[in-house]
Enzyme design. Structure first.
Site, PDB file in Angstrom:
ATOM      1  N   LYS A  82       0.847  -1.201   0.000  1.00 33.37           N
ATOM      2  CA  LYS A  82       0.000   0.000   0.000  1.00 33.37           C
ATOM      3  C   LYS A  82       0.877   1.242   0.000  1.00 33.37           C
ATOM      4  O   LYS A  82       1.904   1.287   0.693  1.00 33.37           O
ATOM      5  CB  LYS A  82      -0.916  -0.038   1.236  1.00 33.37           C
ATOM      6  CG  LYS A  82      -1.955   1.074   1.286  1.00 33.37           C
ATOM      7  CD  LYS A  82      -2.896   0.924   2.481  1.00 33.37           C
ATOM      8  CE  LYS A  82      -3.910   2.045   2.541  1.00 33.37           C
ATOM      9  NZ  LYS A  82      -4.888   1.888   3.641  1.00 33.37           N
ATOM     10  N   SER A 162      -9.940   2.242   2.770  1.00 30.58           N
ATOM     11  CA  SER A 162      -9.024   2.956   1.901  1.00 30.58           C
ATOM     12  C   SER A 162      -8.041   2.027   1.184  1.00 30.58           C
ATOM     13  O   SER A 162      -7.415   2.416   0.208  1.00 30.58           O
ATOM     14  CB  SER A 162      -8.228   3.966   2.735  1.00 30.58           C
ATOM     15  OG  SER A 162      -7.376   3.270   3.658  1.00 30.58           O
ATOM     16  N   SER A 186     -10.535   0.119   7.076  1.00 28.28           N
ATOM     17  CA  SER A 186      -9.893   0.170   5.759  1.00 28.28           C
ATOM     18  C   SER A 186      -9.210  -1.111   5.299  1.00 28.28           C
ATOM     19  O   SER A 186      -8.729  -1.182   4.180  1.00 28.28           O
ATOM     20  CB  SER A 186      -8.882   1.313   5.710  1.00 28.28           C
ATOM     21  OG  SER A 186      -9.562   2.536   5.622  1.00 28.28           O
TER      22      SER A 186
END
EC number: 6.3.5.7
Length: 495
Positions: A82, A162, A186
């Site tokens: 990420k 997210s 998330s």
């Protein structure tokens, strides 16, 4: 070679590890298969940066280790990272324009742990800007498309947020597993939307050092993987105590993989009545009942519990998280790194850089956060939200003290929705996606989302298990029961 190279991306981490050990294929061949799959899947927009040279260099090093009989826990396993995790010398921008061109001179502790165990970095994954969002539509690099589609429809769906890039990449098999972070859901919400497994560990289980901060008292790193076993393997490598992060906890990290498939007989599972929301879809409620039945069949004891302060969790979260964000994001001023816009003086330069650098959702949360921390409002909002947070944590503690081993709830109020469907005029509608997940962050507890079925339109739906502090092992045990009963769900390839 037993496995044709084209099928290598279909292997789980556990299977790939076995194949590498048996020398059925090399780490370089495995990495090349993923690089080819990534190239073919660019339409999904899951990666913001692909790193083929770096990946092949790391894979060659893994092949040398395997040849020398020195293979480590994740030797040669290709992962996506990420864009919130600092990777030394490589793009780290939290999917924001304000960090334009930023390449850190240091490595996050979580990624350092993964490389120390032999993992291979494929690239940086797309995400909501600064992890603020529930659909991966706030990224400076544009939205991520889910690899899933409704039956008979070509409409582009969100992968959740997210960590949308992480979830989409794992579901589309363009990485073997991915790092993710969870501040209010998330990891778990995108996992539920994409038919993948995501675990948010206990606060303090993984170091936050080198992870771009959103809300420091809520943020926690964890993995998104294809199945429960892979999630257990990844978390074992990611978790550690870290002197550079005083909130990381010095508790031994167990061999999580060993708990996969263990008996759940006699475990007490709480079902909180407060999670049965008004207007809850029959589909989600049906899935929940199915999960209860599966755990009962496996020998677990089901008990009704009450978490009375649940209804205050979402409003309290949306005070605490933006307050911490407004404080954390004050460091982005255009002076030392990232985007710098011209200005007549330094204050003007700050304002211009921030106006151009931050996206709408990030600006909204900074404004909310600054407001609730401002003189005259601090007591009314922030202080009150922190008191509510204490009560939420206490609700869970009372249940665990009464002998409850874990709690079963839905993971999301619905299946994935279309890109643009909720990102319009009313941000609150988007925030409601976190209704089942934020309590876990407010209380610092571990939570796992496991695929449990498909909606009437053929989209994945997940269930959430919430555990006692630092008892992720029990969640892996219980998650396996749901996984074995529900089966695996794979998106049909259209990209």
């Amino acid at each position: 070679m037993d496995t044709p190279v084209t099928d290598l991306t279909a292997l789980t981490i556990a299977e790939a590890r076995k194949g590498l050990d048996a020398k059925d294929f090399s780490a370089t061949e495995l990495t090349k298969a993923y690089l080819a799959a990534m190239e073919a899947a660019r339409d999904l927009n899951a990666y913001v940066v692909e790193m083929p040279e770096k990946a092949l260099e790391m894979a060659a090093a893994s092949d040398a280790k395997i040849a020398a009989g020195e293979a480590r826990a994740l030797e040669g396993i290709p992962l996506g990272i990420k864009d919130l995790f600092a990777t030394e010398g490589f793009h780290t921008q939290a999917a924001s324009h304000i960090l334009d061109g930023f390449k850190p001179a240091y490595e996050s502790t979580v990624t350092s742990n993964l490389w120390a165990d032999g993992a291979v970095m494929l690239g940086k994954l797309n995400m909501d800007e600064f992890a603020m969002g529930s659909s991966n539509e706030t990224s400076y690099y544009g939205p991520v498309k889910s690899p899933w589609r409704k039956a008979g429809s070509n409409m582009a769906l969100v992968p959740g947020g997210s960590s949308g890039g992480s979830a989409a990449a794992v579901a589309a098999r363009i990485c073997a597993g991915a790092t993710a972070t969870d501040t209010g859901g998330s990891i778990r919400q995108p996992a539920a939307f994409t038919g993948t497994v995501g675990i948010k560990p206990t606060y303090g289980r993984c170091s936050r050092w080198g992870v771009v901060a959103f809300a420091s008292s809520l943020d926690q790193a964890g993995p998104i993987a294809r199945d429960v076993r892979d999630a257990a393997i990844l978390l074992k490598s990611m978790a550690s105590v870290d002197l550079k992060d005083t909130t990381s906890v010095d508790i031994e990290v167990p061999d999580y993989e060993a708990s996969v498939g263990q008996s759940v007989k006699g475990l007490k599972i709480g079902i909180p009545k407060e999670y049965r929301l008004d207007g809850m879809s029959a589909e989600i409620d049906g899935l929940w009942q199915q999960g209860i039945a599966w755990l009962k069949d496996a020998g677990a004891e089901i008990v009704d519990i009450s978490l009375p302060h649940t209804k205050y969790a979402l409003p309290a979260y949306y005070i605490v998280a933006p307050a911490e964000a407004s404080s954390n994001l004050a460091r982005y001023d255009g002076v030392r790194y990232g985007l710098r816009e011209k200005g007549t003086d330094i204050a003007d330069m700050y304002e211009n850089s921030r106006a151009a650098g931050f996206g709408e959702e990030v600006k909204r949360r900074i404004l909310i956060g600054t407001y609730v921390l401002s003189a005259g409002y601090y007591d009314a909002y922030y202080l009150k939200a922190q008191k509510v947070r204490t009560l939420i944590k206490r609700d869970f503690e009372l249940c665990f003290d009464a002998g409850v081993d874990a709690i079963l709830t839905p993971a999301t109020p619905s299946a994935a929705f279309g890109i643009g469907e909720k990102a319009g005029a009313d941000p609150v509608e988007m925030y409601l996606n976190d209704v089942f997940t934020v309590t876990v962050n407010m209380a610092g507890l571990p939570g796992i989302a496991v695929p449990a079925g498909l909606s009437g339109e053929g989209l994945p739906l997940g269930l959430q298990l919430i555990g006692r502090p630092f008892d992720e092992a029990t969640l892996f045990k219980l998650g396996t029961v749901i996984e074995q009963a529900a089966g695996h769900f794979t998106a049909e390839k259209w990209w």
